[in-house]
Design a protein around this motif. Sequence first.
Motif, PDB file in Angstrom:
ATOM      1  N   SER A 166       0.778  -1.154  -0.162  1.00 37.72           N
ATOM      2  CA  SER A 166       0.030  -0.224  -0.117  1.00 37.72           C
ATOM      3  C   SER A 166       0.893   1.311  -0.068  1.00 37.72           C
ATOM      4  N   GLN A 167       2.113   1.073   0.295  1.00 36.98           N
ATOM      5  CA  GLN A 167       2.937   2.335   0.316  1.00 36.98           C
ATOM      6  C   GLN A 167       3.566   2.589  -0.982  1.00 36.98           C
ATOM      7  N   VAL A 168       3.496   1.537  -1.776  1.00 38.91           N
ATOM      8  CA  VAL A 168       3.876   1.968  -3.319  1.00 38.91           C
ATOM      9  C   VAL A 168       2.707   1.965  -4.465  1.00 38.91           C
ATOM     10  N   THR A 169       1.678   1.496  -3.988  1.00 41.15           N
ATOM     11  CA  THR A 169       0.543   1.815  -4.838  1.00 41.15           C
ATOM     12  C   THR A 169      -0.760   2.273  -4.224  1.00 41.15           C
ATOM     13  N   GLY A 170      -1.911   2.799  -4.877  1.00 36.56           N
ATOM     14  CA  GLY A 170      -2.853   3.111  -4.079  1.00 36.56           C
ATOM     15  C   GLY A 170      -2.952   4.672  -3.883  1.00 36.56           C
ATOM     16  N   PRO A 171      -3.751   5.027  -3.090  1.00 40.59           N
ATOM     17  CA  PRO A 171      -4.210   6.663  -2.466  1.00 40.59           C
ATOM     18  C   PRO A 171      -2.905   6.959  -1.392  1.00 40.59           C
ATOM     19  N   ASP A 172      -2.326   6.007  -0.733  1.00 42.56           N
ATOM     20  CA  ASP A 172      -1.665   6.488   0.299  1.00 42.56           C
ATOM     21  C   ASP A 172      -0.058   6.231   0.079  1.00 42.56           C
ATOM     22  N   ALA A 173       0.239   6.098  -1.183  1.00 47.31           N
ATOM     23  CA  ALA A 173       1.445   5.702  -1.754  1.00 47.31           C
ATOM     24  C   ALA A 173       2.513   6.900  -1.566  1.00 47.31           C
ATOM     25  N   SER A 174       3.762   6.400  -1.017  1.00 44.52           N
ATOM     26  CA  SER A 174       4.717   7.444  -0.826  1.00 44.52           C
ATOM     27  C   SER A 174       5.104   8.158  -2.104  1.00 44.52           C
ATOM     28  N   SER A 175       5.810   9.472  -1.898  1.00 44.99           N
ATOM     29  CA  SER A 175       6.271  10.143  -3.101  1.00 44.99           C
ATOM     30  C   SER A 175       7.671   9.553  -3.561  1.00 44.99           C
ATOM     31  N   ILE A 176       8.247   8.749  -2.788  1.00 50.78           N
ATOM     32  CA  ILE A 176       9.541   8.329  -3.353  1.00 50.78           C
ATOM     33  C   ILE A 176       9.156   7.126  -4.122  1.00 50.78           C
ATOM     34  N   ILE A 177       9.497   6.919  -5.454  1.00 60.52           N
ATOM     35  CA  ILE A 177       8.945   5.929  -6.505  1.00 60.52           C
ATOM     36  C   ILE A 177      10.139   5.291  -6.986  1.00 60.52           C
ATOM     37  N   PRO A 178      10.255   3.735  -6.526  1.00 52.48           N
ATOM     38  CA  PRO A 178      11.136   3.059  -7.065  1.00 52.48           C
ATOM     39  C   PRO A 178      11.075   2.708  -8.571  1.00 52.48           C
ATOM     40  N   ASP A 179      12.120   2.509  -9.305  1.00 51.10           N
ATOM     41  CA  ASP A 179      12.243   2.200 -10.703  1.00 51.10           C
ATOM     42  C   ASP A 179      11.461   0.747 -10.956  1.00 51.10           C
ATOM     43  N   TYR A 180      11.649  -0.263  -9.919  1.00 52.36           N
ATOM     44  CA  TYR A 180      10.951  -1.652 -10.075  1.00 52.36           C
ATOM     45  C   TYR A 180      10.356  -2.031  -8.691  1.00 52.36           C
ATOM     46  N   VAL A 181       9.525  -2.848  -8.852  1.00 52.27           N
ATOM     47  CA  VAL A 181       8.955  -3.602  -7.314  1.00 52.27           C
ATOM     48  C   VAL A 181       8.854  -5.070  -7.625  1.00 52.27           C
ATOM     49  N   ALA A 182       9.507  -5.911  -6.869  1.00 52.30           N
ATOM     50  CA  ALA A 182       9.255  -7.207  -6.537  1.00 52.30           C
ATOM     51  C   ALA A 182       8.821  -7.591  -5.401  1.00 52.30           C
ATOM     52  N   ALA A 183       8.233  -8.741  -5.252  1.00 55.16           N
ATOM     53  CA  ALA A 183       7.638  -9.068  -3.922  1.00 55.16           C
ATOM     54  C   ALA A 183       8.990  -9.637  -3.308  1.00 55.16           C
ATOM     55  N   SER A 184       9.734 -10.377  -3.705  1.00 55.72           N
ATOM     56  CA  SER A 184      10.943 -10.837  -2.919  1.00 55.72           C
ATOM     57  C   SER A 184      12.124 -11.214  -3.918  1.00 55.72           C
ATOM     58  N   ILE A 185      13.454 -10.978  -3.366  1.00 58.10           N
ATOM     59  CA  ILE A 185      14.619 -11.136  -4.217  1.00 58.10           C
ATOM     60  C   ILE A 185      14.541 -12.704  -4.668  1.00 58.10           C
ATOM     61  N   GLY A 186      13.944 -13.250  -3.764  1.00 58.87           N
ATOM     62  CA  GLY A 186      13.779 -14.863  -4.105  1.00 58.87           C
ATOM     63  C   GLY A 186      13.077 -15.150  -5.380  1.00 58.87           C
ATOM     64  N   ASP A 187      12.183 -14.165  -5.890  1.00 52.81           N
ATOM     65  CA  ASP A 187      11.771 -14.390  -7.153  1.00 52.81           C
ATOM     66  C   ASP A 187      12.548 -14.383  -8.433  1.00 52.81           C
ATOM     67  N   PHE A 188      13.724 -13.718  -7.998  1.00 52.74           N
ATOM     68  CA  PHE A 188      14.779 -13.745  -9.387  1.00 52.74           C
ATOM     69  C   PHE A 188      15.135 -15.218  -9.803  1.00 52.74           C
ATOM     70  N   ARG A 189      14.745 -16.274  -8.805  1.00 46.02           N
ATOM     71  CA  ARG A 189      15.344 -17.405  -9.084  1.00 46.02           C
ATOM     72  C   ARG A 189      14.719 -17.916 -10.467  1.00 46.02           C
ATOM     73  N   SER A 190      13.516 -17.501 -10.712  1.00 42.84           N
ATOM     74  CA  SER A 190      12.717 -17.736 -12.076  1.00 42.84           C
ATOM     75  C   SER A 190      13.628 -17.369 -13.269  1.00 42.84           C
ATOM     76  N   ALA A 191      14.495 -16.481 -13.262  1.00 40.54           N
ATOM     77  CA  ALA A 191      15.144 -16.108 -14.481  1.00 40.54           C
ATOM     78  C   ALA A 191      16.035 -17.205 -14.942  1.00 40.54           C
ATOM     79  N   GLU A 192      16.280 -18.079 -14.052  1.00 43.19           N
ATOM     80  CA  GLU A 192      17.397 -19.146 -14.173  1.00 43.19           C
ATOM     81  C   GLU A 192      16.644 -20.040 -15.260  1.00 43.19           C
ATOM     82  N   MET A 193      15.157 -20.493 -15.090  1.00 42.49           N
ATOM     83  CA  MET A 193      14.525 -21.440 -15.752  1.00 42.49           C
ATOM     84  C   MET A 193      14.514 -21.165 -17.303  1.00 42.49           C
TER      85      MET A 193
END
Lengths: 299, 299
Positions: free
Chosen positions: A272-299
């Motif tokens: 909720s801090q990156v999307t929606g009405p209460d989002a912060s003004s600091i906006i990252p280039d990318y958002v991922a649920a977890s660093i662990g999700d990058f494992r799928s790049a290997e497949m």
Amino acid sequence: MSTRLSTPKDYAQLIDKYETWMFDCDGVLWQGDKLIDGAVQVLSLLRDRKKKVLFVTNNATKSRRSYKTKFDQLGVEAHVDEIYGSAYATAVYISSVMKLPKHQKIYVIGMEGLEEELRDEGVAYIGGTDPADKTLESFSLENFTLDPDVTAVVCGLDTAINYTKLSKAFQYLTRNPDCQFIVTNEDSTYPSAHGLLPGAGAVSAPLRYALGKDPISIGKPAKTMLDCIKAKVHFDPARTVMVGDRLNTDILFGQAGGVSTLLVLTGITSESQVTGPDASSIIPDYVAASIGDFRSAEM
Amino acid sequence: MSTRLSTPKDYAQLIDKYETWMFDCDGVLWQGDKLIDGAVQVLSLLRDRKKKVLFVTNNATKSRRSYKTKFDQLGVEAHVDEIYGSAYATAVYISSVMKLPKHQKIYVIGMEGLEEELRDEGVAYIGGTDPADKTLESFSLENFTLDPDVTAVVCGLDTAINYTKLSKAFQYLTRNPDCQFIVTNEDSTYPSAHGLLPGAGAVSAPLRYALGKDPISIGKPAKTMLDCIKAKVHFDPARTVMVGDRLNTDILFGQAGGVSTLLVLTGITSESQVTGPDASSIIPDYVAASIGDFRSAEM
């Protein structure tokens, strides 16, 4: 708007795009003493692809060496010269930027890791873990002698913070108008294994409040940390990404340094801090649920 | 502009003009354990002229009873019902304004004086001087159980402040969104016998910083303290003067309460803060070097 990563292709493209990967640790690679699922594999994947991996942490309770021990215990490959902690950056700032003369010293509020980095950089200090300051008895100025060689106060996270330490630091900062007030970092909270606790910014807050003045801050998002990394490692900002869990430290730090930014949601920041009405003004280039999700790049 | 008092006639006129005299204590009647020269005689003079005398102090480390003992030891006439401390006002606020239900309690960061006033007002509490919280060991949430009956955190000056107390208070204030955050007072510094030390505002600063939120403040300059006095004593604001040494607490408090204000220069505030280019924007009605100077009105 941030790009939300979700498919194996997203992750693979990001890995291709960036050659230097800067990682925050708490909330990104682990939570307290618990590894984030998949983090080890993703770091190995990056190393296999010849990426430069750096660890950039605000936690000043540990030296680089004690951080290395933590990596080892968790089974994560890391080398001391890849680790940039705010304790190390603070010691480098005092020795190389302030160029503290040899006969001068600093008064420390902080823990062993900070002391170790100061010693390694040849910075003389008093306070810190000195048993004389580890007391909950009343502090009286009657028995206090000001050390005239103290020309800076450094404050980091200190779980043995007490009124004696705060009072001594306050004397140095008020009786010597040239005494510098330095904090390792300003994180308001600290993500412990079992939940949030007051952070380094909270520990230095009494001095800020009593002095009515802001300190020099070393850790993320301050540029001082980046200057410290730049002095030791070459990297191309256009091909560098900073991975973190906290918008007002990690992401702001990356943006100030002109590198790309990736927010993971395994730490302080919620969806909720990156999307929606209460989002912060600091906006990252990318958002991922977890660093662990990058494992799928290997497949 | 302030009227600077200097002649016997000035002092005599002021005594004639006001029937209720509210005094701050530290820096006005005494400095640490040292009486201000002439303070006892001036208080006697006011009592002889049938003036109402009240003592209004932000120091929450003492209860009214322990304050009375301090007055006695210094040979100053005072009665418990003339003394208004921020510890007392805080206890009254919790019992009479918040109307804390009997089964609820507060978590205290503070000293014996605050606990005594809470007990006298029938307010249940945990923390405070509890030996279990008097520790400099690391605090872990693993062994912490949240007391569901805690619905407010009260923080005052506590010279045994430590990370365990701050961490527990932080848990109550974050895990129960309805938990109230109350501070006895916000003084940045405390005038000890041998110089300034961090004050109650500095002790609560870590919580403010970690929470990113301001507390409810009870002591001067807050109106809560005045409401507490009004509930117990009748006085005519037009014929009342507040005497203090600190512009941003005592003088602001008097002005907010619609009473006249007299600054004395025996405490925190120096001449340059009331006249000249660096003068504060808080302007007292009168300025005197010392309360002791009112002795000349007797001649």
